[in-house]
Structures are given as C-alpha cells and as structure tokens.
Design an enzyme around this catalytic site. Structure first.
Site, PDB file in Angstrom:
ATOM      1  N   HIS A 248      53.604  67.577 -78.534  1.00 45.49           N
ATOM      2  CA  HIS A 248      54.840  67.805 -79.302  1.00 45.49           C
ATOM      3  C   HIS A 248      54.600  67.621 -80.810  1.00 45.49           C
ATOM      4  CE1 HIS A 248      59.494  67.794 -78.867  1.00 45.49           C
ATOM      5  NE2 HIS A 248      59.135  68.364 -80.002  1.00 45.49           N
TER       6      HIS A 248
ATOM      7  N   ARG B 186      61.457  73.227 -75.963  1.00 44.99           N
ATOM      8  CA  ARG B 186      61.666  72.005 -75.196  1.00 44.99           C
ATOM      9  C   ARG B 186      61.107  72.211 -73.793  1.00 44.99           C
ATOM     10  NH1 ARG B 186      62.360  69.912 -79.339  1.00 44.99           N
ATOM     11  NH2 ARG B 186      64.117  68.682 -80.095  1.00 44.99           N
TER      12      ARG B 186
ATOM     13  N   GLU C  50      58.057  63.441 -71.596  1.00 43.81           N
ATOM     14  CA  GLU C  50      57.159  63.123 -72.717  1.00 43.81           C
ATOM     15  C   GLU C  50      57.181  61.617 -72.938  1.00 43.81           C
ATOM     16  OE1 GLU C  50      58.189  65.498 -76.142  1.00 43.81           O
ATOM     17  OE2 GLU C  50      58.010  67.365 -75.039  1.00 43.81           O
TER      18      GLU C  50
END
Ligand code: DGY
Length: 323
Positions: A281, A234, A262
């Site tokens: 991601h 993360r 994000e």
C-alpha cells in the site's frame, strides 16, 4: 485549558510539535495500529482526531466521543471511517483529495509494466542464482503495454491521470465510470464488457457498498487468458479468493498495492505466487506527496478545531450541503 487532540499514528516530532502549542496532544507512538478500546478511552474528552487508514473509526468509536468537533484523516479514501455515523453525530470528516493523484497514477502504470514484463519475478530469479546460461531467446517473456487494451475502472482524478500516462504508450483504452464521462482517447463501455475485452484491468474507484468486489468472481473469470489485474484502489474492490484461484491456475497475473486485510497475513497464498507483484500500500508513498497529505490533513484539523468549515470535507452534508 487547551482543547484535546488525539493522533492515532506515530508522526515525526516536527509535525506534532507545532500542534502542541494549540492543543493538548495525545499521540499513539507504537508501530502497531491503535486498539479500538484505547482510542475510545482517549476520545472521551477530545475535540480533535487526526487519523489514517490503519485505524477504523467505527460507530462505536464515535459513540463515546461526545465532544469531538473534527475527524481529519491523512488519506483521500474514507472507507475506514463510518461516514454516516460521523455525519449523524454532526462531525465533519476531512480528507486529502488531489495531492496524491500523480503518485498513485505513476504507481499504477509502474505495476502494469512490472506485471506484464515480469520485473519482480526476474529480479527474484537473478537473486536466487538462476542466471547460468547468458542471453536466451525465450527467457522471462512478457507482453507489450503498447499492444495492450487497458481498462480503467473509475475515471476520477487518479483514473484520468492514469489514462493521461497511458496515451503516451499508444495502447487501446477502455473506461467505465459510475457517472457517464467523455475522455479523449477512451472508449466508454459497460463493466462486464471492460473486463471481458481488456488485456489489463486497472481499478481506480473508491470503495463503497456499490463497488465492493466490483472485480467479482464472474468478472475475473470473464477476463482473457493471460490478462492482468492491477489494483491501487482498495483490496475489497476484488474478490481476493477468486483472484488467488485465477493466479494459481496461471490464467491471470496481477499487480496489487492493496489487499482485503492489511498487513497481508504472513501465510497468505498470494505470497507464494510468482505471477503477482505485491506492494505494501505505497501508492502515495513519495516524500512530497506524503508531506502534502499531512499538510492538507492539518489544515482540515485546524479548521475543524476552530469551528470553521473544513477545506477538504468528505461529508459536506454535515453542513447542509450536498455531497
Ligand atoms: C489514500 O489516501 O486513500 C491512499 O490509499 C493512501 O495514501
């Protein structure tokens, strides 16, 4: 009347259609993340919630969701959900452990090689027409994974799967885990020691208040000159501002699949640096893994809607079990 189920993301119709036989489905069909106010409105009379990382499930979202019986997220990570608020409200939270381990470990090793061998940089260099002299002995030199010492922060299933892959490269492996663990071929060390001794540090721990910015400014500063930071966990595991400084000075390089914000803002300084490989991601983004995640999330959703215990529950204490 069928029970109502809210879906916060645009899933393919062949996944959503079978649900419509059992539930009154309200699905967010736009590419942008669902706004909190809209979610609050839809959840007022909903029993089920199927969600993903892009939609924070905050205490205020849950406050008005009095009929909610289950939250099922299409992810293993649950840091986008206020787990304590869900547990306090008696709502089980389902997640998808296990099925994304191999895909994510593959990507972590891929990022290690892409970063240390400068693969993305070399690709950009070619595409911008800079290859004019043929083979050159000193062109785009990098470093060898086989000669590196790699530090694995967090030895859960993904960290362990990364170790399994690294053994094949013959590199040295140091490890740190919250709870002590013995793993073949891994020298367990303290966190500070790991950051200071490794050529590559790879983050695999869940994001919790304890692991927030575990790659702190001082730990990044303690890394060897020329070392690389890899993050497939993360974004908030890293002090991103401090990392940008280390990258800008050229002291460190990095391979990042996750970010504090994000999507990454278009003017983010990381985008202008050559010594960082950036991915949006996609650690679990293979066809079979994403299908397995959705299948697991639907199992959780259906169990919760039927009032049965979730097969993959992130807050088992909601059933009076220990986490
Ligand atoms: C997860 O599941 O938590 C990953 O970050 C996304 O696949």
């Amino acid at each position: 009347m069928k029970p109502k189920c809210v879906i916060t993301l645009d899933l393919p119709e062949d996944i959503v259609a079978p649900l419509k036989g059992h539930y009154d489905v309200m699905a967010w069909a736009k590419a942008d993340a669902m706004p909190e106010a809209q979610l609050q409105e839809w959840l007022v009379d909903a029993q089920g919630l199927l969600c993903a990382l892009s939609t924070p499930i905050t205490a205020s979202v849950l406050a008005g969701a009095e009929q909610l019986k289950v939250i099922s997220t299409i992810s293993v990570g649950v840091d986008h959900i206020d787990l304590a608020a869900a547990t306090a409200a008696g709502i089980p939270v389902g997640h998808t452990p296990g099925v994304l381990v191999d895909s994510t470990a593959d990507l972590a090793v891929g990022l290690m090689i892409a970063t240390t061998r400068r693969i993305a940089e070399a690709d950009r260099w070619m595409r911008t027409g800079q290859w004019s002299k043929g083979w050159q002995s000193d062109l785009l030199l990098g470093s060898d994974l086989s000669q590196a010492t790699v530090g694995i922060v967090g030895l859960g299933p993904i960290g362990e799967a990364t170790v399994k892959r690294l053994r094949g490269f013959g590199c040295g492996i140091l490890g740190w885990n919250r709870t002590p663990k013995a793993i073949e071929g891994v020298e367990m060390v303290g966190l500070d020691d790991l950051f200071a001794r490794c050529d590559i540090v790879s983050l695999h721990t869940a994001l919790t208040p304890e692991t927030f910015q575990i790659a702190s400014r001082s730990r990044l500063a303690s890394m060897r000159a020329g070392a690389a930071l890899i993050n497939t966990g993360r974004g908030a595991l890293v002090d991103e501002a401090a990392l940008v400084e280390e990258l800008s000075s050229g002291r460190l390089s990095a391979g990042l699949d996750v970010f504090e914000a994000e999507p990454l803002p278009a003017d983010h300084p990381l985008l202008s640096l050559d010594n960082v490989v950036l991915l949006p991601h996609v650690g679990s983004a293979t066809f079979s893994t994403r299908m397995a995640m959705v299948t697991r999330a639907l199992e959780n959703l259906q169990a919760g809607m039927s009032g049965e215990p979730l097969p993959f529950c992130a807050n088992p204490e909601v059933y009076g079990l220990s986490a």
